[in-house]
Motif scaffolding. Structure first.
Motif, PDB file in Angstrom:
ATOM      1  N   ASN A 122       0.821  -1.206   0.000  1.00 17.16           N
ATOM      2  CA  ASN A 122       0.000   0.000   0.000  1.00 17.16           C
ATOM      3  C   ASN A 122       0.858   1.261   0.000  1.00 17.16           C
ATOM      4  O   ASN A 122       0.355   2.361  -0.270  1.00 17.16           O
ATOM      5  N   LYS A 123       2.132   1.099   0.318  1.00 14.10           N
ATOM      6  CA  LYS A 123       3.071   2.211   0.212  1.00 14.10           C
ATOM      7  C   LYS A 123       3.579   2.275  -1.237  1.00 14.10           C
ATOM      8  O   LYS A 123       3.520   1.280  -1.955  1.00 14.10           O
ATOM      9  N   PRO A 124       4.078   3.421  -1.675  1.00 16.04           N
ATOM     10  CA  PRO A 124       4.523   3.546  -3.068  1.00 16.04           C
ATOM     11  C   PRO A 124       5.869   2.873  -3.320  1.00 16.04           C
ATOM     12  O   PRO A 124       6.856   3.510  -3.688  1.00 16.04           O
ATOM     13  N   VAL A 125       5.902   1.556  -3.123  1.00 17.57           N
ATOM     14  CA  VAL A 125       7.149   0.803  -3.246  1.00 17.57           C
ATOM     15  C   VAL A 125       7.401   0.323  -4.671  1.00 17.57           C
ATOM     16  O   VAL A 125       8.480  -0.194  -4.971  1.00 17.57           O
ATOM     17  N   ARG A 126       6.400   0.463  -5.547  1.00 20.80           N
ATOM     18  CA  ARG A 126       6.572   0.062  -6.934  1.00 20.80           C
ATOM     19  C   ARG A 126       6.609   1.262  -7.879  1.00 20.80           C
ATOM     20  O   ARG A 126       6.581   1.096  -9.094  1.00 20.80           O
ATOM     21  N   SER A 127       6.661   2.442  -7.290  1.00 21.56           N
ATOM     22  CA  SER A 127       6.737   3.662  -8.080  1.00 21.56           C
ATOM     23  C   SER A 127       7.638   4.648  -7.360  1.00 21.56           C
ATOM     24  O   SER A 127       7.489   4.860  -6.159  1.00 21.56           O
ATOM     25  N   ASP A 128       8.551   5.234  -8.076  1.00 18.24           N
ATOM     26  CA  ASP A 128       9.535   6.146  -7.498  1.00 18.24           C
ATOM     27  C   ASP A 128       9.426   7.486  -8.225  1.00 18.24           C
ATOM     28  O   ASP A 128       9.837   7.607  -9.376  1.00 18.24           O
TER      29      ASP A 128
END
Length: 391
Positions: free
Chosen positions: A130-136
């Motif tokens: 749910n955290k933006p771990v797949r988008s930087d």
């Protein structure tokens, strides 16, 4: 304030690894390797934590971790680019690097990252998706970097001197006018200074959605016009009339402690607590955010395409994602950096340890604003320096 001693958590911090023959081979290949970890070296707490990680991966996996302290990750990116361009494709000087934002984008676009590998790590199973771990910074990570911490822009003040803080960019302008010469922000391209500029941009832009896609000359001009008008009003009210700026957030903390400034800022919601604990700020210091939210993101580690110790780098990255390492990093007495793990998936003792707070840390819920697309950073910094950098 009671803390769970980390030594007592050892038994509760285990997490079932996704065992596989491939990972067993990675660990075998990593044994005996030396991993050169290029990471920001501007914090004693961060440096000490990485030192602890080095001890752990040495004793557990036979991996030698050497922290190469850097001040500007862009210089590390340039080194990778230079090495690869010179034909140095298998024996690079960097094995693991702390990156995000435009630095990740530049490496990914240039085909300069090893991978994909991140989602194959055994400890990926505990990551909070749910955290933006797949988008930087709106750029898909695609498994080319592994998350290891969270951050959010946070302001710091002294309750004894500033009982009511500003709660928006407009409030900050009014506050600066009422406290002329006592407000400032670090000079871009310092990371914290650029983040402050991005925060103002998000609040003032006519259409925030435009900031989530690659910048164009037209979108830049339209979106930033209110920002420059705002800064033109703000700067004359700042420390030294906006003709000079603090070099870093650390310098702002010292100026806050000395009474030279009434506000400081950080990207770590727990930093004020650390500064109070080390007596760098008074006990009356506190953290706050803007009512409409502040910029937040995830920071990552990546492996250059020419890394000499890619296996060792993956082993280190996997350990950084372990509940043990994440709990220690989140401990306010160690670093206080936010975890990227889903706390609900962890043992109860670990959950309790991660949820501990300390005086001075951000105690209120502040909405997280998404970072603009990475391409906006260079455009903003270039224009800021053109307008204000030579004053």
């Amino acid at each position: 304030m009671k803390w769970f001693p980390l030594t007592t958590l050892a038994l509760s911090l285990s997490f079932p690894l996704a065992a596989s023959a491939d990972w067993a081979k990675t660990e075998a290949d990593a044994k005996g390797q030396t991993v050169f970890f290029n990471a920001w070296g501007g914090s004693e707490a961060t440096n000490a934590y990485i030192g602890w990680v080095a001890q752990q991966v040495k004793s557990r996996y036979g991996v030698e971790l050497r922290h190469v302290k850097v001040t500007d990750t862009a210089e590390v990116v340039k080194r990778v680019q230079t090495e690869v361009a010179a034909g140095r494709r298998t024996d690079g000087s960097i094995d693991l690097m702390w990156i995000n934002g435009e630095n990740f984008r530049n490496l990914k676009q240039g085909g300069l990252l090893f991978g994909p590998w991140a989602e194959a790590l055994p400890n990926w199973g505990a990551v909070d998706l749910n955290k933006p771990v797949r988008s930087d910074f709106s750029v898909p990570t695609d498994g080319y970097e592994a998350p290891w911490g969270t951050a959010q822009l946070t302001f710091i003040a002294d309750k004894a001197k500033t009982p009511v803080p500003p709660r928006s960019a407009a409030d900050l302008l009014a506050f600066a006018k009422a406290n002329a010469g006592r407000v400032s922000y670090p000079k871009p391209t310092d990371f914290h200074g650029t983040t402050f500029v991005k925060q103002a941009l998000i609040e003032l832009a006519p259409d925030r959605k435009v900031l989530q896609v690659p910048v164009t000359p037209a979108s830049f001009n339209t979106s930033t016009a209110p920002l420059w008008a705002y800064l033109d009003q703000l700067h004359p009210q700042l420390w030294r009339g906006g003709k000079a700026f603090p070099a870093s957030a650390a310098e702002m903390h010292r100026m806050l402690a000395d009474g030279e400034l009434k506000l400081s800022l950080t990207f770590n919601p727990n930093e004020a607590a650390n500064l109070i604990a080390t007596r760098q700020l008074p006990a009356t210091a506190y953290s706050f955010g803007f009512t409409g939210g502040t910029i937040g993101n995830v920071h990552f580690v990546g492996i250059p395409v020419n890394a000499k110790a890619a296996a060792g780098a993956q082993v280190v990255a996997n350990f950084l994602l372990s509940p043990e390492a994440q709990a220690r990093k989140a401990d306010i007495t160690v670093w206080g950096d936010g975890s990227v793990l889903d706390v609900n998936k962890l043992p109860s003792a670990t959950q309790a340890a991660m949820r501990k707070t300390a005086p001075g840390a951000l105690a209120e819920a502040v909405p997280t604003l998404a970072e603009p697309h990475a391409s906006w950073v260079e455009a903003l910094e270039t224009e800021w320096l053109k307008r204000y950098g030579s004053r």
